[in-house]
Design a protein around this motif. Structure first.
Motif, PDB file in Angstrom:
ATOM      1  N   GLU A 126       0.756  -1.041   0.325  1.00  0.00           N
ATOM      2  CA  GLU A 126       0.522   0.032   0.438  1.00  0.00           C
ATOM      3  C   GLU A 126       0.897   1.273  -0.048  1.00  0.00           C
ATOM      4  O   GLU A 126       0.514   2.340  -0.503  1.00  0.00           O
ATOM      5  N   ASP A 136      -5.762  -1.219  -4.778  1.00  0.00           N
ATOM      6  CA  ASP A 136      -6.840  -1.871  -4.565  1.00  0.00           C
ATOM      7  C   ASP A 136      -6.900  -2.737  -6.074  1.00  0.00           C
ATOM      8  O   ASP A 136      -7.317  -4.109  -6.160  1.00  0.00           O
ATOM      9  N   GLU A 140      -5.420  -6.516  -6.517  1.00  0.00           N
ATOM     10  CA  GLU A 140      -6.392  -7.555  -7.078  1.00  0.00           C
ATOM     11  C   GLU A 140      -5.914  -8.068  -7.841  1.00  0.00           C
ATOM     12  O   GLU A 140      -6.427 -10.118  -8.556  1.00  0.00           O
TER      13      GLU A 140
END
Length: 229
Positions: A126, A136, A140
């Motif tokens: 992050e 995100d 994913e």
């Protein structure tokens, strides 16, 4: 001789379930101490004919002498049932096993370690992103690559899922190949590979040992019973 190893086991399980402290055993609220009826010999024969391979001796004997599933380690032993003319195992994650591949040998090794290392090396963090939406999207995409590598059907050929431990952690019984008869832990949801369960001597744990060890640990809860204090 194989059948004798299960002598009295069903009765022990039933007796445990009748105790007021039985709910203290981990996972018991999942199986509630219920055991399926044992399979008839012709049912076992039909099951093995369908999957194209004979099940490990201790497991097939359990199915016909103790029960076709129910009370057992963690949240219970996945039951095998005949549904609309076809046999299948039922439980959380049971469908991860491809029943058409049970006669194929379980692989001796997992993905190439170099592929795993390369994938883990580029796992998004992050702090590397200015926007949470970008992170995100990146994680994913990484998860999809991980699942493609780790959850490829051929990785669990020759094996069935027999138990769920919660948090998408499961245990498999190997049906075919050099590891036939052993139990493997599946923590792939936590980015870990499949690994065999081993005893203190480093030997693979078989279905019989896996189940009896659970039963003996559950019986050690006896001192917690109000009747024994």
């Amino acid at each position: 001789m194989v059948d004798q190893q299960w002598s009295g086991v069903r009765e022990r399980v039933v007796a445990l379930g009748a105790q007021p402290w039985s709910g203290k055993v981990f996972g018991s609220h999942g199986h509630e101490w219920a055991l399926e009826d044992p399979l008839a010999d012709d049912g076992l024969a039909e099951l093995e004919a369908q999957v194209g391979v004979q099940l490990p001796d201790d497991y097939r004997s359990f199915l016909t002498r103790v029960g076709a599933g129910g009370a057992g380690p963690a949240y219970g032993l996945f039951p095998v049932r005949r549904v609309q003319g076809r046999w299948r195992w039922e439980g959380d994650g049971a469908d991860l096993a491809d029943l058409s591949m049970l006669a194929q040998p379980f692989p001796d090794r997992g993905p190439d370690p170099r592929d795993l290392d390369a994938l883990l090396a580029v796992r998004p963090e992050e702090e590397d992103f200015d926007e949470i939406e970008d992170f995100d999207d990146a994680i994913e995409a990484w998860d999809e690559r991980w699942e493609t590598l780790m959850f490829a059907p051929e990785r669990t050929a020759g094996a069935i899922v027999i138990s769920h431990l919660g948090c998408a952690q499961r245990e498999w019984l190997i049906i075919s190949g050099t590891h036939r008869g052993s139990i493997w832990s599946d923590c792939r949801a936590d980015d870990a590979d499949l690994v065999p369960l081993l005893d203190q001597a480093g030997s693979p744990i078989t279905f019989n040992r896996w189940y009896i060890d659970w039963l003996e640990r559950a019986e050690l809860t006896a001192p917690l019973s109000p009747a024994s204090t």
